[in-house]
Design a protein around this motif. Structure first.
Motif, PDB file in Angstrom:
ATOM      1  N   CYS A  38       0.840  -1.198   0.000  1.00  8.68           N
ATOM      2  CA  CYS A  38       0.000   0.000   0.000  1.00  8.68           C
ATOM      3  C   CYS A  38       0.874   1.248   0.000  1.00  8.68           C
ATOM      4  N   GLN A 104       0.269   2.732  -7.810  1.00 10.78           N
ATOM      5  CA  GLN A 104       0.744   3.300  -9.073  1.00 10.78           C
ATOM      6  C   GLN A 104       1.924   2.541  -9.646  1.00 10.78           C
ATOM      7  N   ASP A 153      -6.645   7.251   1.842  1.00 11.32           N
ATOM      8  CA  ASP A 153      -5.594   6.317   1.403  1.00 11.32           C
ATOM      9  C   ASP A 153      -6.079   4.878   1.377  1.00 11.32           C
ATOM     10  N   TYR A 155      -7.549   1.474  -1.068  1.00 10.10           N
ATOM     11  CA  TYR A 155      -7.452   0.846  -2.382  1.00 10.10           C
ATOM     12  C   TYR A 155      -8.102  -0.533  -2.304  1.00 10.10           C
ATOM     13  N   PRO A 156      -8.849  -0.932  -3.335  1.00  8.02           N
ATOM     14  CA  PRO A 156      -9.178  -0.202  -4.553  1.00  8.02           C
ATOM     15  C   PRO A 156     -10.273   0.833  -4.312  1.00  8.02           C
ATOM     16  N   GLU A 157     -10.669   1.511  -5.380  1.00  2.00           N
ATOM     17  CA  GLU A 157     -11.745   2.491  -5.258  1.00  2.00           C
ATOM     18  C   GLU A 157     -13.012   1.779  -4.778  1.00  2.00           C
ATOM     19  N   SER A 178     -14.736  10.786  -4.736  1.00  2.00           N
ATOM     20  CA  SER A 178     -13.645   9.812  -4.789  1.00  2.00           C
ATOM     21  C   SER A 178     -12.507  10.430  -5.596  1.00  2.00           C
ATOM     22  N   ARG A 180      -8.436  10.156  -6.639  1.00  2.37           N
ATOM     23  CA  ARG A 180      -7.241   9.306  -6.705  1.00  2.37           C
ATOM     24  C   ARG A 180      -5.998  10.170  -6.612  1.00  2.37           C
ATOM     25  N   GLY A 184      -1.808   6.498  -6.209  1.00  3.13           N
ATOM     26  CA  GLY A 184      -2.772   5.488  -6.629  1.00  3.13           C
ATOM     27  C   GLY A 184      -3.792   5.156  -5.561  1.00  3.13           C
ATOM     28  N   LEU A 185      -3.646   5.717  -4.351  1.00  4.04           N
ATOM     29  CA  LEU A 185      -4.614   5.511  -3.286  1.00  4.04           C
ATOM     30  C   LEU A 185      -5.753   6.522  -3.411  1.00  4.04           C
ATOM     31  N   TYR A 186      -6.907   6.175  -2.845  1.00  2.00           N
ATOM     32  CA  TYR A 186      -8.100   6.997  -2.989  1.00  2.00           C
ATOM     33  C   TYR A 186      -8.490   7.647  -1.666  1.00  2.00           C
ATOM     34  N   ASN A 187      -8.986   8.880  -1.760  1.00  2.00           N
ATOM     35  CA  ASN A 187      -9.661   9.556  -0.661  1.00  2.00           C
ATOM     36  C   ASN A 187     -11.144   9.613  -1.020  1.00  2.00           C
TER      37      ASN A 187
END
Length: 253
Positions: A38, A104, A153, A155-157, A178, A180, A184-187
């Motif tokens: 991660c 990423q 932070d 993952y995945p979306e 959402s 990115r 590559g992590l999502y908020n």
């Protein structure tokens, strides 16, 4: 002279995508594919072997079409700051370390070799993380009354689901977002208007695109925890009930 011409021909063929050449018993072996973390570092090693020591060797790591580093004999050159490479001249091994590995970093990684004994290339892969639980934050908003759940932070979306007891209220949520990040992590965040809603409320982050179902929630602590649920609402002030493997902890007094 004939030997130099033959080596130049090898170099020309080696530059063609998809061409693999092995001279005699020379082999090139890269680490098997692996999942990216991660967040953190990830190393991939590539080793060359031959029946006799080469007098000249060139090795490199390439991510898809992006060069990461190259080693000519024992001299290493880096192409950018995202990776660090080390060449072991005794083991004829070139190791690349991704310094900020994460979602990423997924993709194909090719190790290439050229020497006076022949040339070759081999490809391995970095896969995305299975799941990153990230961290959680809850906020009670006013004017009008609303509850907000924010997941950082992850993952995945994934999608935020809202419940009141066993009733799914997700359709009434607003301000769903959402984003990115570069890693590559999502908020991910969601807001639920609560005017007139009875009972306790809970939010849950779930994704079915992963081999693991993410149910990322947390209590007042800074980190999220998988396979848990956060509830809030009905006791004086704000009640948090954390369910971890059937254990219920009530923080109401």
């Amino acid at each position: 002279m004939h030997r130099e011409s033959l080596l130049n021909c090898f170099i020309l063929l080696w530059s063609c995508a998809g061409f693999v050449y092995t001279s005699g018993a020379t082999t090139l072996i890269a680490d098997p594919r692996r999942h990216a973390p991660c967040s953190g570092t990830l190393s991939l090693a590539c080793s060359f072997s031959a029946p006799e020591p080469p007098s000249h060797i060139y090795m490199s790591w390439v991510k898809e079409t992006q060069p990461l580093c190259e080693a000519t004999n024992e001299v290493v050159q880096h192409r950018g700051s995202e990776a660090q490479c080390h060449f072991d001249s005794k083991r004829l091994t070139l190791t690349v370390t991704l310094l900020q590995a994460g979602p990423q970093s997924q993709g194909a990684y090719t190790c290439k070799m050229r020497s006076d004994l022949g040339l070759n290339h081999t490809t391995t892969a970095v896969l995305p993380p299975a799941a990153c639980p990230g961290s959680f934050q809850h906020a009670s908003l006013e004017s009008p009354a609303r509850e907000q759940c924010l997941f950082y932070d992850v993952y995945p979306e994934a999608q935020v689901y809202w419940f009141s007891d066993s009733t799914n209220l997700t359709a009434f949520s607003t301000d769903n977002s959402s984003v990115r990040g570069a890693s590559g992590l999502y908020n991910i965040s969601s807001v639920l208007p609560t005017e007139g809603l009875p009972g306790d409320l809970s939010c849950r982050l779930s994704s079915h695109n992963s081999s693991r179902l993410i149910t990322t929630t947390s209590g007042p602590g800074p980190r999220a925890s998988p396979d848990s649920i956060i509830s809030f609402g009905s006791c004086p002030g704000l009640q948090w009930a954390l369910l971890y493997a059937g254990l219920v902890l009530s923080l109401c007094e």
